[in-house]
Design an enzyme around this catalytic site. Structure first.
Site, short mmCIF file in Angstrom:
data_model
loop_
_atom_site.label_atom_id
_atom_site.label_comp_id
_atom_site.label_asym_id
_atom_site.label_seq_id
_atom_site.Cartn_x
_atom_site.Cartn_y
_atom_site.Cartn_z
N ARG A 127 78.50 57.28 22.89
CA ARG A 127 78.17 56.12 22.03
C ARG A 127 77.71 54.89 22.80
NH1 ARG A 127 82.76 58.04 19.75
NH2 ARG A 127 82.42 59.34 17.91
N LYS A 149 63.49 48.97 22.74
CA LYS A 149 63.19 50.14 21.89
C LYS A 149 63.30 51.39 22.73
CE LYS A 149 60.06 48.19 18.41
NZ LYS A 149 58.70 48.27 17.83
N GLU A 191 47.55 46.28 27.89
CA GLU A 191 48.72 45.61 27.29
C GLU A 191 48.89 44.20 27.91
OE1 GLU A 191 50.24 46.94 24.73
OE2 GLU A 191 49.98 49.12 24.90
N LYS A 233 56.69 38.83 26.13
CA LYS A 233 57.33 39.84 25.29
C LYS A 233 58.80 39.49 25.07
CE LYS A 233 58.09 44.61 24.10
NZ LYS A 233 57.86 46.03 24.31
N GLU A 243 62.23 43.53 14.83
CA GLU A 243 60.89 43.57 14.21
C GLU A 243 60.92 43.35 12.71
OE1 GLU A 243 58.19 46.38 15.90
OE2 GLU A 243 56.65 45.96 14.40
N ARG A 247 57.65 39.87 15.87
CA ARG A 247 57.45 40.94 16.85
C ARG A 247 56.19 41.75 16.54
NH1 ARG A 247 62.18 44.55 19.77
NH2 ARG A 247 60.79 45.81 21.02
N ASN A 251 51.63 44.09 18.10
CA ASN A 251 50.78 45.20 17.68
C ASN A 251 49.29 44.84 17.67
OD1 ASN A 251 52.98 46.88 17.30
ND2 ASN A 251 53.28 46.20 15.18
N HIS A 254 46.64 47.44 17.97
CA HIS A 254 47.30 48.74 17.86
C HIS A 254 46.98 49.49 16.57
CE1 HIS A 254 49.32 47.62 21.50
NE2 HIS A 254 50.08 48.70 21.50
N HIS A 258 45.68 52.97 17.17
CA HIS A 258 46.42 54.16 16.72
C HIS A 258 45.51 55.10 15.93
CE1 HIS A 258 50.61 52.09 17.04
NE2 HIS A 258 50.29 52.72 18.17
N HIS A 272 46.70 55.79 25.47
CA HIS A 272 47.14 54.75 24.54
C HIS A 272 46.52 53.39 24.89
CE1 HIS A 272 49.72 52.27 22.05
NE2 HIS A 272 50.04 51.57 23.13
N1 NAD Z 1 59.89 51.46 24.19
C1 NAD Z 1 58.81 50.75 23.98
O1 NAD Z 1 58.86 49.60 23.55
C2 NAD Z 1 57.47 51.36 24.28
C3 NAD Z 1 56.34 50.54 24.34
C4 NAD Z 1 55.12 51.12 24.69
C5 NAD Z 1 55.05 52.48 24.98
N2 NAD Z 1 56.19 53.24 24.92
C6 NAD Z 1 56.15 54.68 25.25
O2 NAD Z 1 55.82 54.79 26.62
C7 NAD Z 1 55.18 56.05 26.83
C8 NAD Z 1 53.96 55.82 27.70
O3 NAD Z 1 54.37 55.27 28.92
P1 NAD Z 1 53.44 55.31 30.21
O4 NAD Z 1 52.10 54.82 29.87
O5 NAD Z 1 54.20 54.67 31.29
O6 NAD Z 1 53.23 56.88 30.43
P2 NAD Z 1 54.02 57.98 31.28
O7 NAD Z 1 55.46 57.69 31.36
O8 NAD Z 1 53.62 59.29 30.71
O9 NAD Z 1 53.36 57.83 32.72
C9 NAD Z 1 51.97 58.05 32.86
C10 NAD Z 1 51.68 59.02 34.01
O10 NAD Z 1 51.87 58.36 35.27
C11 NAD Z 1 52.71 59.13 36.12
N3 NAD Z 1 53.41 58.16 36.98
C12 NAD Z 1 54.38 57.32 36.60
N4 NAD Z 1 54.67 56.47 37.59
C13 NAD Z 1 53.86 56.79 38.62
C14 NAD Z 1 53.67 56.25 39.91
N5 NAD Z 1 54.32 55.17 40.32
N6 NAD Z 1 52.76 56.83 40.72
C15 NAD Z 1 52.05 57.90 40.29
N7 NAD Z 1 52.16 58.44 39.06
C16 NAD Z 1 53.07 57.88 38.25
C17 NAD Z 1 53.56 59.92 35.16
O11 NAD Z 1 54.07 61.07 35.79
C18 NAD Z 1 52.58 60.23 34.05
O12 NAD Z 1 51.78 61.33 34.39
C19 NAD Z 1 54.88 56.62 25.46
O13 NAD Z 1 55.79 57.66 25.19
C20 NAD Z 1 55.11 55.45 24.51
O14 NAD Z 1 55.57 55.87 23.24
C21 NAD Z 1 57.38 52.70 24.58
ZN ZN Z 2 50.91 49.65 23.21
#
Ligand code: NAD
Ligand code: ZN
Length: 370
Positions: A127, A149, A191, A233, A243, A247, A251, A254, A258, A272
């Site tokens: 938990r 999130k 972003e 942020k 949100e 917040r 978007n 987005h 999307h 993305h």
């Molecule tokens: N929680 C939130 O508020 C929030 C906000 C935006 C996005 N997200 C989520 O985040 C995810 C996308 O995150 P992302 O863009 O970081 O993608 P990701 O985590 O898939 O990383 C992108 C790629 O980069 C590689 N990588 C990571 N760090 C590296 C490094 N230092 N050197 C070399 N390669 C590296 C990873 O292995 C992957 O192939 C999605 O699932 C999305 O839904 C969440």
């Molecule tokens: Zn985004």
């Protein structure tokens, strides 16, 4: 701490924590976690992905070890597919087999995929156990690691199962971005630009001058861009953690983005951040159509993205994807209801507004003739 590191305190309903941003922080992670989670158990559980571990596991492991921790490592598979129920199940069973207690600290080492999954695991393990984010993508350093999130994907859609759960510490080591592929850097940059467009015209001016240095992973430029983004942020999220209002400004770009991601079926043709870059241009053009801003605003955003080599228009759309299809996809977005859309539009470069009640036909027209 690295003398060149920046520190930002984030206040949330449940307490406050620090985001540290600087080159080389990974090597000091052990001490930083000791300071941020004073009652941390000696067993820390680090969740990552093999490609990231091959680059950074040793450095983090040594630092944790030097601070008296005994790290346990768990690897998720590569890619977005890691954010599944099946891998959540495997992760939780692996963690429980290590007999954690409520002071066992989970550490996410990776991009948003690792951060979202690890945060959700931390929220639900016994938990709730302490959680530390070590984001290694630009997107994770400016976006997903801030705001609390967490979650995983379902067959019904992305991020539909999750929790709001705040970390105890975020360590953004800008050095790790040097190994990040340029395409991923550019996607994260979208972003960063979003923050400038939605709330800080001066930051947009700065990005016009220093954007190339950010993409080149120059430490000073990265630190400024990440700090400014996280400040924006964190400020918005601290005023609207769940949100219910403001917040939604985050978007910007987005809804349009999307729809494009959905059109390409999340198959890697459009990341993305790339979809968001194009989406921001559409949002700016839509704002111009409504007379909110002059034509120079979308033009200036497009010129900036073009100069940095980000996409400014979608690749050829798949068979059957029409302006109506895209507008319908936006209507189906979980944030909209009853035939009208809520869009985030620009009132000026550096000032976004939440605009409810947008008509479907108006959106179709924008896709037809952006
Ligand atoms: N929680 C939130 O508020 C929030 C906000 C935006 C996005 N997200 C989520 O985040 C995810 C996308 O995150 P992302 O863009 O970081 O993608 P990701 O985590 O898939 O990383 C992108 C790629 O980069 C590689 N990588 C990571 N760090 C590296 C490094 N230092 N050197 C070399 N390669 C590296 C990873 O292995 C992957 O192939 C999605 O699932 C999305 O839904 C969440
Ligand atoms: Zn985004």
């Amino acid at each position: 701490m690295d003398s060149a590191a920046a520190r930002l305190e984030v206040t949330t309903a449940g307490g406050s924590y620090f985001i540290q941003i600087g080159a080389g922080l990974l090597a000091q992670a052990g001490e930083a976690i000791r300071a941020a989670v004073p009652r941390a158990a000696s067993r820390v559980m680090v969740v990552s992905q093999p490609s990231i571990q091959s680059l950074y596991q040793e450095r983090l492991h040594q630092s944790l070890h030097a601070a008296g921790f005994q790290p346990f490592w768990h690897s998720l598979p590569e890619g977005e597919a890691a954010k599944s129920f099946a891998h959540y199940n495997a992760l939780m069973e692996a963690l429980l087999a290590e007999r954690p207690d409520r002071h066992t600290t989970l550490v996410a080492l990776g991009g948003g995929v690792v951060g979202d999954m690890t945060g959700f695991a931390a929220a639900t393990l016994l938990r709730g156990v302490p959680f530390v984010q070590i984001p290694t993508t630009l997107l994770a350093q400016v976006d997903s690691s801030v705001g609390g999130k967490t979650g995983i994907n379902s067959a019904q859609g992305k991020n539909l199962v999750g929790a709001f759960y705040q970390p105890r510490l975020v360590l953004a080591d800008t050095q790790t971005l040097q190994s990040l592929p340029m395409r991923e850097r550019k996607a994260g940059y979208a972003e960063v630009l979003k923050y400038a467009l939605l709330g800080d015209a001066g930051f947009f001016d700065w990005l016009e001058a220093h954007g190339p240095d950010v993409l080149d992973a120059k430490p000073e430029a990265l630190r400024h861009a990440i700090l400014t983004s996280c400040q924006m942020k964190a400020a918005i999220v601290s005023r609207d953690e769940k949100e219910t209002g403001e917040r939604a400004l985050l978007n910007l770009g987005h809804s349009f983005g999307h729809a494009l991601e959905a059109a390409f079926g999340y198959d890697g043709r459009l990341l993305h951040g790339e979809a968001v870059a194009i989406g921001m241009i559409y949002a700016a053009r839509f704002s111009h159509r409504r007379g909110l801003v002059g034509a120079e605003v979308p033009a200036r955003i497009q010129a900036h993205l073009e100069r940095l080599g980000l996409p400014v228009a979608p690749p050829p759309l798949p068979e059957g994807v029409t302006p109506e299809w895209l507008a319908r996809a936006m209507l189906g977005d979980k944030k909209n209801s009853n035939g009208k859309l809520t869009l985030i539009l620009l009132e000026a470069l550096g000032k976004a507004v939440i605009t409810p009640g947008v008509d479907y036909q108006e959106v179709v027209a924008c896709w037809q003739q952006p």
